[in-house]
Design a protein around this motif. Structure first.
Motif, short mmCIF file in Angstrom:
data_model
loop_
_atom_site.label_atom_id
_atom_site.label_comp_id
_atom_site.label_asym_id
_atom_site.label_seq_id
_atom_site.Cartn_x
_atom_site.Cartn_y
_atom_site.Cartn_z
N THR A 17 6.31 -9.69 3.77
CA THR A 17 6.44 -8.72 2.68
C THR A 17 7.07 -7.44 3.20
OG1 THR A 17 4.22 -7.82 3.08
CG2 THR A 17 4.40 -9.63 1.50
N LYS A 18 7.67 -6.69 2.29
CA LYS A 18 8.26 -5.41 2.67
C LYS A 18 7.16 -4.36 2.81
CE LYS A 18 12.79 -6.11 0.54
NZ LYS A 18 13.78 -5.55 -0.42
N LEU A 19 7.39 -3.44 3.74
CA LEU A 19 6.40 -2.37 3.97
C LEU A 19 6.44 -1.38 2.81
CD1 LEU A 19 6.80 -1.53 7.77
CD2 LEU A 19 4.81 -2.51 6.64
N SER A 20 5.29 -1.16 2.21
CA SER A 20 5.19 -0.15 1.16
C SER A 20 4.49 1.10 1.65
CB SER A 20 4.42 -0.71 -0.05
OG SER A 20 3.13 -1.17 0.36
N ASN A 21 3.66 0.95 2.70
CA ASN A 21 2.96 2.07 3.30
C ASN A 21 3.11 1.99 4.82
OD1 ASN A 21 1.79 3.11 0.81
ND2 ASN A 21 0.42 1.32 0.89
N SER A 22 2.82 3.08 5.49
CA SER A 22 2.88 3.09 6.95
C SER A 22 1.83 2.16 7.52
CB SER A 22 2.66 4.51 7.48
OG SER A 22 3.66 5.38 7.02
#
Length: 435
Positions: free
Chosen positions: A213-218
């Motif tokens: 999945t793509k990073l949405s948060n750090s």
């Protein structure tokens, strides 16, 4: 009849008791291995064979076996525990979180292996041992810089790490040339626990996230703060190894070639086998295990140990320290062993000299203070079992008949007293006979 039944009940325990841990032979051990699947016994056989070749008696059981137990009739049946069961939600028999913590609190050793699908139970055990795995159950360690070059792994979750702890006592004197392959979940050290150490760290470019999945948060874990393999030596000298990858121990990773991204050097064999062979020697006390014997103290020039000392006595102190080499006790050589002559605080702190044959010794003068003192040796060095030695001894003042008859420092006062007496007689004579 009851005695006969008790005897027949204890007969099956004799093999366990005979192979139990002995301080005189720390590496003669019986180890319980709990598995998620018995197939792990063959897929990870190289690691198990390395233990068996060093005369470890491994007892393999499924983690949910209803008959497993760590102790019976108050006696521990094993001296080491290996948890190769990252997905287990509940152990069988009488084994649970509390039983495992009691096992460690009793001075026994533990290897915990988690993975990306680690259960809450395994995470809780690791947390109690001072490390916290990534809370995201889908997260793995990703590194786009220090990954292992592979034709099949394109998401950079197969990491080639060579950031080892710098301690020969833990990883052996021979340098690990090849990087270690890692594929699994990362963890961080609890800052409140000063006993846990990183043995294998991630690179500064690593982070923990879901690779699909793509990073949405750090990410919660990043850089060198991520530990791949950690160890802990408890205050009772029990040792624990914690790893976030079960594949690290597999035959496939042991025998696989490795080339680190950005490096031209391709190693025919990864460093996993050497890394875990040496590390398991430390965990199971084949290295870095110290013992002390023949703690002695006496007055200078005498051989017998006195019941008490007098202030300002000259005394000698000695102790012998040995290290277990895996097969025998060898002299331990170091220059940082100290002894304290202690009462509320150390009145004397001396470095111990060594003859490099195991004996440490020193000599000093008893301080001019009387009371109940202790000879104390508190030795703690990275990777070694701690030594805590203490011997109590009273120190008395001089008796009234042990002081010097005439004290040189008092000669001026003696002179003043006698001069006054002489002056008195002279003055009296002059006064009486002077007309």
């Amino acid at each position: 009849m009851s005695k006969l039944l008790l005897f027949l009940t204890l007969i099956p325990l004799l093999p366990f008791l005979c192979t139990s841990f002995s301080p005189e032979s720390p590496s003669s051990r019986r180890v319980l291995v709990l598995l998620d699947d018995l197939a792990l016994k063959s897929s990870h056989s190289d690691f198990f064979k390395s233990l068996q070749s060093r005369e470890f008696d491994l007892d393999f059981k499924l983690a949910d076996d209803p008959k497993i137990a760590l102790q019976r009739y108050g006696q521990y049946l094993y001296d080491g525990l290996i948890l190769f069961c990252p997905t287990t939600e509940r152990f069988g028999g009488s084994v649970d979180l509390a039983a495992i913590l009691d096992f460690v609190d009793s001075g026994h050793d533990l290897i915990i292996v988690a993975d990306t699908n680690a259960s809450d139970l395994i995470r809780e055990i690791a947390t109690e041992c001072g490390v916290d795995f990534d809370e995201d159950p889908t997260a793995t360690v990703i590194d786009h810089t220090s990954y292992a070059v592979s034709e099949t792994e394109g998401d950079h979750t197969l990491i080639a790490s060579d950031d080892f702890i710098k301690a020969d006592v833990i990883l052996g004197g021979k340098k690990i040339e090849a990087p270690v392959l890692f594929q699994g979940i990362g963890h961080s050290l609890n800052p409140a626990n000063s006993l846990v150490l990183k043995v294998l760290s991630a690179s500064p470019s690593a982070y923990s996230a879901n690779p699909k999945t793509k990073l949405s948060n750090s990410p919660s874990l990043t850089g060198s703060a991520i530990s791949l393999v950690s160890i802990l030596q408890a205050r009772n000298n029990a040792r624990i190894l914690i790893s976030g990858s079960l594949n690290m121990f597999s035959n496939r990773f042991f025998k696989s070639g490795v080339q680190k991204a950005g490096s031209r050097i391709k190693h025919e064999k990864s460093g996993n086998e050497q890394f875990f062979t040496e590390l398991s020697k430390w965990v199971f006390h084949e290295r870095g295990h110290l013992k002390s014997v023949n703690v002695r103290h006496n007055k200078a020039g005498e051989a017998d140990e006195p019941a008490m000392y007098r202030i300002n006595d000259d005394l000698e102190y000695s102790v012998e320290i040995y290290e277990w080499s895996g097969s025998s006790w060898e002299p331990y050589v170091a220059d940082d062993v100290q002894v304290q002559f202690y009462m509320m605080s150390p009145y004397v702190l001396k470095n111990l000299s060594t003859d490099k044959k195991g004996q440490y010794f020193t000599a000093f003068k008893v301080p001019d203070v009387y009371g109940v003192f202790q000879f104390k040796v508190e030795y703690q060095r990275l990777g070694y079992t701690s030594l805590s030695l203490s011997k109590q001894i009273p120190v008395r003042p001089y008796r009234h008949n042990e002081y010097e008859r005439f004290i040189p420092a008092a000669y001026p006062y003696y002179g003043a007293a006698f001069s006054m007496m002489a002056g008195f007689f002279i003055l009296t004579g002059v006064h009486l006979y002077n007309k």
